[in-house]
Scaffold this motif. Structure first.
Motif, PDB file in Angstrom:
ATOM      1  N   GLU A  18      20.457   2.408 -20.708  1.00  0.00           N
ATOM      2  CA  GLU A  18      19.218   3.179 -20.672  1.00  0.00           C
ATOM      3  C   GLU A  18      18.596   3.148 -19.275  1.00  0.00           C
ATOM      4  N   GLU A  21      20.543   5.445 -17.002  1.00  0.00           N
ATOM      5  CA  GLU A  21      20.162   6.833 -17.290  1.00  0.00           C
ATOM      6  C   GLU A  21      18.816   7.162 -16.640  1.00  0.00           C
ATOM      7  N   PHE A  22      17.853   6.235 -16.722  1.00  0.00           N
ATOM      8  CA  PHE A  22      16.551   6.420 -16.081  1.00  0.00           C
ATOM      9  C   PHE A  22      16.733   6.612 -14.572  1.00  0.00           C
ATOM     10  N   GLN A  25      18.140  10.014 -13.808  1.00  0.00           N
ATOM     11  CA  GLN A  25      17.105  11.032 -13.994  1.00  0.00           C
ATOM     12  C   GLN A  25      16.174  11.073 -12.768  1.00  0.00           C
ATOM     13  N   CYS A  26      15.777   9.917 -12.283  1.00  0.00           N
ATOM     14  CA  CYS A  26      14.892   9.849 -11.118  1.00  0.00           C
ATOM     15  C   CYS A  26      15.580  10.341  -9.844  1.00  0.00           C
ATOM     16  N   LEU A  80      10.041  -0.608 -12.639  1.00  0.00           N
ATOM     17  CA  LEU A  80       9.820   0.560 -13.487  1.00  0.00           C
ATOM     18  C   LEU A  80       8.394   1.086 -13.288  1.00  0.00           C
ATOM     19  N   VAL A 104      10.177  12.032 -17.489  1.00  0.00           N
ATOM     20  CA  VAL A 104      10.606  10.747 -16.936  1.00  0.00           C
ATOM     21  C   VAL A 104       9.627   9.636 -17.326  1.00  0.00           C
ATOM     22  N   HIS A 107      10.506   8.497 -20.790  1.00  0.00           N
ATOM     23  CA  HIS A 107      11.688   7.634 -20.718  1.00  0.00           C
ATOM     24  C   HIS A 107      11.288   6.243 -20.221  1.00  0.00           C
ATOM     25  N   ALA A 108      10.415   6.209 -19.209  1.00  0.00           N
ATOM     26  CA  ALA A 108       9.964   4.928 -18.643  1.00  0.00           C
ATOM     27  C   ALA A 108       9.175   4.112 -19.670  1.00  0.00           C
ATOM     28  N   LEU A 111      11.684   2.572 -22.030  1.00  0.00           N
ATOM     29  CA  LEU A 111      12.438   1.524 -21.341  1.00  0.00           C
ATOM     30  C   LEU A 111      11.565   0.290 -21.114  1.00  0.00           C
TER      31      LEU A 111
END
Length: 125
Positions: A18, A21-22, A25-26, A80, A104, A107-108, A111
């Protein structure tokens, strides 16, 4: 490494996947940011912060004690938060859209909750 399957122990952690993936994405956001890119330092800082959670989860998993692993998880969570703060600045500067930021950030948030839950699950009583 895990026994016999050719994987590192961190590769078995869903939270590591995960976090990767983050980071991806960033990095995509950074590559497509709507700015003249004269703010290289801030963009590079965000790229570094965004990859840090996955890196720290992996490094912490490779340590020999729960205490060390927990410390690396705290660092991952801090990175994060740093990433989200930089993305908020970018959003305010209109370098990224509200939609991209919201995606995002969502997602953060997930996470971050998972990192906190993992810390709490392995903390000694």
């Amino acid at each position: 490494m895990s026994e016999g399957d050719g994987k590192f122990a961190f590769e078995e952690l869903d939270i590591w996947h995960e976090a990767v993936e983050f980071a991806d994405q960033c990095l995509s956001i950074a590559e497509n940011m709507e700015t003249d890119r004269k703010h290289y330092r801030l963009i590079e800082q965000m790229e570094s912060a965004a990859t840090s959670p996955a890196l720290n989860i992996a490094e912490g998993k490779g340590r020999f004690s729960r205490k060390e692993f927990i410390q690396f998880l705290y660092i991952a969570r801090g990175s994060l938060f740093e990433t989200v703060t930089l993305l908020e600045v970018f959003r305010r500067r209109n370098w990224i859209s509200l939609e991209k930021f919201s995606n995002v950030k969502g997602h953060a948030l997930k996470l971050g909750k998972r990192i906190s839950a993992l810390i709490n699950s392995i903390k000694p009583d």
